[in-house]
Design a protein around this motif. Structure first.
Motif, PDB file in Angstrom:
ATOM      1  N   ALA A 147       0.814  -1.214   0.000  1.00 34.21           N
ATOM      2  CA  ALA A 147       0.000   0.000   0.000  1.00 34.21           C
ATOM      3  C   ALA A 147       0.848   1.265   0.000  1.00 34.21           C
ATOM      4  N   HIS A 148       2.100   1.161   0.443  1.00 35.59           N
ATOM      5  CA  HIS A 148       2.991   2.331   0.507  1.00 35.59           C
ATOM      6  C   HIS A 148       4.013   2.345  -0.626  1.00 35.59           C
ATOM      7  N   GLU A 149       3.884   1.445  -1.582  1.00 36.71           N
ATOM      8  CA  GLU A 149       4.914   1.282  -2.597  1.00 36.71           C
ATOM      9  C   GLU A 149       5.207   2.574  -3.356  1.00 36.71           C
ATOM     10  N   ALA A 150       4.186   3.246  -3.837  1.00 37.69           N
ATOM     11  CA  ALA A 150       4.404   4.454  -4.637  1.00 37.69           C
ATOM     12  C   ALA A 150       5.139   5.523  -3.834  1.00 37.69           C
ATOM     13  N   GLU A 151       4.735   5.717  -2.572  1.00 36.05           N
ATOM     14  CA  GLU A 151       5.376   6.728  -1.743  1.00 36.05           C
ATOM     15  C   GLU A 151       6.818   6.361  -1.402  1.00 36.05           C
ATOM     16  N   VAL A 152       7.042   5.086  -1.089  1.00 34.81           N
ATOM     17  CA  VAL A 152       8.396   4.652  -0.737  1.00 34.81           C
ATOM     18  C   VAL A 152       9.340   4.812  -1.918  1.00 34.81           C
ATOM     19  N   LEU A 153       8.925   4.387  -3.091  1.00 31.51           N
ATOM     20  CA  LEU A 153       9.796   4.475  -4.263  1.00 31.51           C
ATOM     21  C   LEU A 153      10.032   5.922  -4.679  1.00 31.51           C
ATOM     22  N   ALA A 154       9.027   6.760  -4.508  1.00 27.59           N
ATOM     23  CA  ALA A 154       9.211   8.180  -4.818  1.00 27.59           C
ATOM     24  C   ALA A 154      10.218   8.809  -3.866  1.00 27.59           C
ATOM     25  N   ALA A 155      10.126   8.461  -2.578  1.00 26.45           N
ATOM     26  CA  ALA A 155      11.073   8.995  -1.594  1.00 26.45           C
ATOM     27  C   ALA A 155      12.463   8.410  -1.790  1.00 26.45           C
ATOM     28  N   LEU A 156      12.527   7.179  -2.255  1.00 29.81           N
ATOM     29  CA  LEU A 156      13.814   6.539  -2.500  1.00 29.81           C
ATOM     30  C   LEU A 156      14.550   7.217  -3.653  1.00 29.81           C
ATOM     31  N   GLY A 157      13.812   7.596  -4.693  1.00 30.44           N
ATOM     32  CA  GLY A 157      14.431   8.252  -5.847  1.00 30.44           C
ATOM     33  C   GLY A 157      15.344   7.290  -6.585  1.00 30.44           C
ATOM     34  N   GLY A 158      16.288   7.837  -7.326  1.00 32.89           N
ATOM     35  CA  GLY A 158      17.233   7.006  -8.065  1.00 32.89           C
ATOM     36  C   GLY A 158      16.588   6.367  -9.283  1.00 32.89           C
ATOM     37  N   GLU A 159      17.347   5.517  -9.942  1.00 33.08           N
ATOM     38  CA  GLU A 159      16.928   4.906 -11.197  1.00 33.08           C
ATOM     39  C   GLU A 159      16.611   3.434 -10.991  1.00 33.08           C
ATOM     40  N   GLU A 160      15.460   2.990 -11.513  1.00 31.53           N
ATOM     41  CA  GLU A 160      15.131   1.573 -11.457  1.00 31.53           C
ATOM     42  C   GLU A 160      15.906   0.825 -12.536  1.00 31.53           C
ATOM     43  N   ARG A 161      16.551  -0.265 -12.133  1.00 30.49           N
ATOM     44  CA  ARG A 161      17.278  -1.104 -13.070  1.00 30.49           C
ATOM     45  C   ARG A 161      16.584  -2.457 -13.166  1.00 30.49           C
ATOM     46  N   PRO A 162      16.546  -3.075 -14.344  1.00 35.94           N
ATOM     47  CA  PRO A 162      15.828  -4.344 -14.499  1.00 35.94           C
ATOM     48  C   PRO A 162      16.518  -5.493 -13.777  1.00 35.94           C
ATOM     49  N   LEU A 163      15.734  -6.546 -13.539  1.00 36.32           N
ATOM     50  CA  LEU A 163      16.240  -7.700 -12.797  1.00 36.32           C
ATOM     51  C   LEU A 163      17.376  -8.400 -13.529  1.00 36.32           C
ATOM     52  N   ASP A 164      17.356  -8.402 -14.863  1.00 37.42           N
ATOM     53  CA  ASP A 164      18.424  -9.096 -15.580  1.00 37.42           C
ATOM     54  C   ASP A 164      19.775  -8.412 -15.393  1.00 37.42           C
ATOM     55  N   GLU A 165      19.784  -7.093 -15.149  1.00 36.09           N
ATOM     56  CA  GLU A 165      21.041  -6.408 -14.849  1.00 36.09           C
ATOM     57  C   GLU A 165      21.560  -6.797 -13.466  1.00 36.09           C
TER      58      GLU A 165
END
Length: 298
Positions: A147-165
């Motif tokens: 339920a907090h995913e959007a807020e946590v990821l927004a606060a985390l910032g940075g770039e999402e990298r795919p699982l294969d990397e």
């Protein structure tokens, strides 16, 4: 940088939770602080891995973080062993999310001088963070409510990298992923989970658990026939037999960037040639110091 982790999870509560799970797992959760975390395996009576988890010990519960699709099976196993223990096993997969932060210093509010497991706030969400090396450099696994995913990821910032990397980085670093590399059903000592290995998940000094007799025998005799190695070759298939002269000598995990981790017969030496699905590869034995944490038996 951060990467979403395909995950499932269990939460153990009740006054006997630590004693109960201690009697099932290979590592010593009792020796961990609260909060604290240990990687561990759950074995069958032949000492082969049925499940791999990271067990978080907290003041009010034990949280088991597993690969995707594993929680239901482990929950069933644990419940079969509950007799007089005051413990409850809950599957919390649907309510939690997990990501890996590649560099621990990138987490706002993280205390670099603090413990390996910390609880902090990101946005309006509470995050459980644990030091985990998945890339050859110490990073953090973060666990939080869906339920907090959007807020946590927004606060985390940075770039999402795919699982294969993330997989490519861990393979290059010589760090196995028991489920993603298809290594369930093997002995921990064969795939780098022994003390001093790249993913130490065993204590030889704790109490009894399912498969412990086999682990003690292997410690005393040191006669595991396989170990974790790396193969160099282009386009090697995942989860395939490794052969030499028509004889099966091991199995591969995932392949990335010309490298595969493999459970390989110990008599094969660095530089020797093998085949994976008819494709040539060269053996590269990992250094025992290629580790996700300093060697420990705690």
């Amino acid at each position: 940088m951060w990467t979403r982790l395909p995950s499932s999870a269990l939460r153990l509560t009740g006054p006997d939770r630590v004693d109960f799970v201690q009697g099932q797992m290979t590592n010593n959760l009792k020796a961990a602080p609260a909060p604290g975390m240990v990687p561990c395996a759950f074995l069958n009576v032949r000492g082969q891995i049925e499940f791999f988890a990271r067990a978080y010990k907290r003041e009010a519960d034990v949280y088991l973080h597993l690969d995707a699709g594993q929680a239901q099976g482990l929950a069933g196993r644990l419940r079969r062993y509950i007799i007089f223990d005051q413990v409850e096993v809950g599957d919390v997969t649907d309510t939690l999310r997990s990501v890996h932060l590649w560099q621990e210093g990138a987490l706002p509010g993280w205390n670099a001088a603090g413990g390996d497991v910390q609880r902090l706030e990101l946005g309006s969400g509470t995050v459980l963070a644990g030091r985990v090396n998945r890339t050859g450099t110490r990073g953090l696994d973060l666990h939080f409510l869906a339920a907090h995913e959007a807020e946590v990821l927004a606060a985390l910032g940075g770039e999402e990298r795919p699982l294969d990397e993330l997989d490519a980085a861990r393979i290059a670093a010589g760090i196995p992923d028991v489920v993603r590399d298809g290594l369930l059903g093997t002995l921990p000592q064969e795939i780098g989970l022994d003390v001093g290995g790249p993913l130490p998940a065993i204590s030889y000094r704790k109490g009894c658990y399912v498969g412990q007799e086999i682990m003690a025998r292997l410690e005393a005799r040191g006669n595991a026939r396989y170990h974790l190695a790396r193969l160099v070759g282009q386009g090697l298939p995942d989860h395939a037999e490794v052969t030499q002269g028509g004889k099966v000598v091991g199995q591969t995990g995932q392949h990335a960037a010309g490298l595969s981790l493999a459970r390989l017969r110990k008599e094969l030496l660095p530089g020797q040639e093998v085949e994976v699905g008819g494709i040539p590869a060269v053996v590269e034995v990992l250094s025992p110091l290629t580790a996700s944490a300093p060697p420990t038996d705690a």
